[in-house]
Enzyme design. Structure first.
Site, mmCIF file in Angstrom:
data_model
loop_
_atom_site.group_PDB
_atom_site.id
_atom_site.type_symbol
_atom_site.label_atom_id
_atom_site.label_comp_id
_atom_site.label_asym_id
_atom_site.label_seq_id
_atom_site.Cartn_x
_atom_site.Cartn_y
_atom_site.Cartn_z
ATOM 1 N N LYS A 54 -13.723 1.974 15.725
ATOM 2 C CA LYS A 54 -12.459 1.201 15.528
ATOM 3 C C LYS A 54 -11.713 1.168 16.838
ATOM 4 C CE LYS A 54 -10.564 0.910 11.668
ATOM 5 N NZ LYS A 54 -9.838 1.576 10.504
ATOM 6 N N LYS A 99 -10.847 -2.558 18.687
ATOM 7 C CA LYS A 99 -9.931 -3.034 18.822
ATOM 8 C C LYS A 99 -9.381 -2.984 20.353
ATOM 9 C CE LYS A 99 -8.368 -2.687 13.918
ATOM 10 N NZ LYS A 99 -7.107 -3.595 13.450
ATOM 11 N N ASP A 145 -4.736 -6.163 5.186
ATOM 12 C CA ASP A 145 -5.501 -7.033 6.020
ATOM 13 C C ASP A 145 -5.391 -8.632 5.415
ATOM 14 O OD1 ASP A 145 -6.592 -5.061 7.550
ATOM 15 O OD2 ASP A 145 -7.604 -4.164 5.886
ATOM 16 N N PRO A 199 -2.914 -11.770 10.455
ATOM 17 C CA PRO A 199 -3.518 -11.526 11.794
ATOM 18 C C PRO A 199 -3.483 -10.216 12.212
ATOM 19 C CG PRO A 199 -1.058 -12.208 11.610
ATOM 20 C CD PRO A 199 -1.781 -12.435 10.200
ATOM 21 N N ASP A 200 -4.339 -9.821 12.980
ATOM 22 C CA ASP A 200 -4.533 -8.450 13.588
ATOM 23 C C ASP A 200 -3.538 -8.178 14.612
ATOM 24 O OD1 ASP A 200 -5.285 -5.935 14.680
ATOM 25 O OD2 ASP A 200 -7.378 -6.131 13.590
ATOM 26 N N ILE A 201 -2.493 -7.634 14.322
ATOM 27 C CA ILE A 201 -1.383 -7.445 15.425
ATOM 28 C C ILE A 201 -1.826 -6.640 16.432
ATOM 29 C CG2 ILE A 201 0.995 -6.543 15.646
ATOM 30 C CD1 ILE A 201 1.293 -6.624 12.594
ATOM 31 N N ASN A 231 0.907 -1.216 -0.124
ATOM 32 C CA ASN A 231 0.047 0.108 0.043
ATOM 33 C C ASN A 231 0.960 1.225 0.030
ATOM 34 O OD1 ASN A 231 0.489 0.741 2.883
ATOM 35 N ND2 ASN A 231 -0.478 -1.090 3.182
ATOM 36 N N LYS A 242 8.055 -17.489 -10.810
ATOM 37 C CA LYS A 242 7.331 -16.276 -11.400
ATOM 38 C C LYS A 242 6.044 -16.737 -12.175
ATOM 39 C CE LYS A 242 7.619 -12.360 -14.453
ATOM 40 N NZ LYS A 242 8.281 -11.834 -15.636
HETATM 41 N N1 CTP Z 1 -3.753 -3.068 12.386
HETATM 42 C C1 CTP Z 1 -2.921 -4.429 12.739
HETATM 43 N N2 CTP Z 1 -2.781 -5.400 12.201
HETATM 44 C C2 CTP Z 1 -3.476 -5.654 11.118
HETATM 45 C C3 CTP Z 1 -4.598 -4.480 10.565
HETATM 46 C C4 CTP Z 1 -4.424 -3.341 11.429
HETATM 47 O O1 CTP Z 1 -2.124 -3.965 13.723
HETATM 48 N N3 CTP Z 1 -3.716 -6.869 10.414
HETATM 49 C C5 CTP Z 1 -3.513 -2.013 13.263
HETATM 50 C C6 CTP Z 1 -3.044 -0.618 12.443
HETATM 51 O O2 CTP Z 1 -1.510 -0.676 12.708
HETATM 52 C C7 CTP Z 1 -3.585 0.192 12.942
HETATM 53 C C8 CTP Z 1 -5.250 -0.196 13.337
HETATM 54 O O3 CTP Z 1 -4.821 -1.754 13.395
HETATM 55 O O4 CTP Z 1 -3.026 0.846 14.164
HETATM 56 C C9 CTP Z 1 -6.207 0.166 12.378
HETATM 57 O O5 CTP Z 1 -5.833 -0.224 11.134
HETATM 58 P P1 CTP Z 1 -6.550 0.026 9.878
HETATM 59 O O6 CTP Z 1 -6.261 -0.294 8.683
HETATM 60 O O7 CTP Z 1 -7.304 1.617 9.935
HETATM 61 O O8 CTP Z 1 -8.057 -0.816 10.510
HETATM 62 P P2 CTP Z 1 -8.212 -2.259 10.028
HETATM 63 O O9 CTP Z 1 -8.527 -2.854 11.186
HETATM 64 O O10 CTP Z 1 -7.701 -2.672 8.909
HETATM 65 O O11 CTP Z 1 -10.142 -1.756 9.533
HETATM 66 P P3 CTP Z 1 -10.562 -1.383 7.993
HETATM 67 O O12 CTP Z 1 -9.384 -1.639 7.301
HETATM 68 O O13 CTP Z 1 -11.719 -1.971 7.764
HETATM 69 O O14 CTP Z 1 -10.640 0.149 8.251
#
Ligand code: CTP
Length: 406
Positions: A345, A349, A281, A309-311, A212, A291
């Protein structure tokens, strides 16, 4: 500008590194400081006071017996008007003089006359590696540190004498950053801070991947601001092209999974976690070993994804189980409805503080605006340099953790 309104006394001892002090003086002036230069006799053998006068815009003071000072007390006047004294380069002789508390030349005397509780003394040594390693020099360094000076260390590499080793003066930009850091309030002394920054890169095959537009600048600014505030800082960074802030431990990763693993391995028991990274995500469900090739007439490949994983959520859950010894700060990159999305959010979270910004407006830029959201309400940090926002965020975090631990 980081040194606006600050008056810096830049003192030069004798050494070939004096040529770098000219550049340092320029950088300090560019950052808004007024700079008064003092040079020893040795320094004047390497570069002229005229050079330093032209760069600082002020006559250089070289003598203890300077009759241009109305009260004839250069050492008092110079040390009283300064917000900080920086000796760069500090020669072996300068260090020996400081360690002894000598008063027979202007540089040593004004350091002796410094108000130690008000004016920090920063020392950037420069000398040949054998001189640096000599027990006498090391003894003098330990003594001046014990007497309250801040030692800025030395660089390693080829030296003007032809030898290679420790003893080079640090680069002017590093010395400027160290000086700026020294003048910041020490709000996070004794705290460990872990910051994530930048994008992640999710491979598709050995040459392609998904990422991104995050530049990492906000997260790097936060790591720098936390280090300036006195914290022990670890920065887990996705693929970015940014220099590591001074005094920060950096761990480079590529994918969300690697970032997750690095964060969990490096997470302090107590302290602060700041999730600033724009973590992908999803990642491709399969990574091709070779390739993926185009074939005539064949349909384009289709990708399927699995969730990363959502860190932040993982760390927040851990923090809750540790009953609040770890303070978690999330970020939200939104493209619309900042307030509503940020509030939702923060609750989803389960973090006490969330900093929200409009992603497309800030990616890659040096400035930003933040909306801080906590259980009590919101605080808007208006458009400004990312480093200034980072310092304000650090101040807000410090205020909250002091309150919680009080
Ligand atoms: N984050 C994380 N791990 C992930 C996704 C997000 O640690 N896999 C953390 C980001 O570093 C940030 C927060 O979660 O501090 C929110 O990230 P954001 O991308 O705005 O939100 P998402 O949880 O991905 O939700 P969405 O994309 O639906 O807005």
């Amino acid at each position: 500008m980081d040194l606006q309104g600050r008056h810096i006394l830049l003192a030069l001892g004798g050494g070939i590194a004096c040529y770098k002090a000219a550049e340092l003086c320029r950088l300090l002036v560019k950052e808004g400081a007024s700079v008064q230069v003092v040079m020893t006799e040795g320094a004047q053998a390497f570069i002229t006071p005229l050079t330093m006068q032209a760069l600082s815009g002020r006559p250089v003071v070289t003598s203890l017996w300077d009759t241009a000072q109305p009260n004839a007390m250069a050492h008092i006047n110079l040390s009283r008007e300064a917000d900080a004294i920086l000796i760069a380069p500090a020669s072996a002789d300068t260090l020996a003089r400081l360690a002894q508390g000598r008063a027979d030349d202007l540089l040593s005397l004004l350091c002796l006359a410094r108000q130690r509780d008000r004016v920090p003394l920063l020392i950037a040594p420069a000398m040949n590696r054998e001189m640096w390693l000599h027990p006498a020099t090391q003894r003098n360094l330990a003594q001046v540190a014990a007497d309250g000076a801040v030692l800025l260390g030395v660089g390693n590499g080829p030296q003007a004498c032809g030898e290679t080793g420790d003893g080079r003066m640090l680069e002017p930009a590093d010395l400027r950053d160290d000086l700026v850091a020294q003048l910041q309030p020490k709000r996070l002394v004794g705290q460990s801070v872990l910051v994530t920054a930048g994008p992640t890169f999710e491979p598709i095959d050995p040459v392609r991947g998904l990422t991104n537009r995050s530049s990492g600048k906000m997260g790097f600014a936060i790591a720098r601001a936390a280090a300036e505030a006195g914290a022990d800082v670890t920065l887990v960074a996705g693929p970015v092209h940014l220099p590591t802030p001074r005094g920060v431990r950096r761990i480079d990763v590529q994918s969300a999974q690697q970032m997750h693993d690095a964060v969990l391995a490096g997470l302090p028991q107590r302290g602060v976690f700041i999730a600033c990274a724009a973590v992908a995500d999803w990642r491709p469900a399969q990574v091709a070993g070779q390739k993926i090739k185009k074939a005539e007439g064949a349909a384009p490949p289709s990708l399927s994804f699995v969730e990363n994983p959502d860190i932040l959520a993982a760390v927040a859950a851990l923090a809750q189980s540790q009953s609040g010894a770890l303070y978690c700060v999330g970020f939200a990159a939104e493209s619309q409805d900042l307030l509503a999305n940020a509030q939702a959010k923060r609750v989803r979270k389960a973090v006490p503080l969330l900093a929200a910004n409009i992603g497309p407006d800030t990616f890659g830029r040096d400035d930003n605006a933040l909306l801080l959201v906590d259980e009590h309400g919101t605080l808007s940090l208006p458009q400004g340099r990312k480093i200034d926002l980072a310092r304000q965020l650090v101040a807000e975090i410090a205020r909250r953790i002091t309150r919680e631990h009080a």
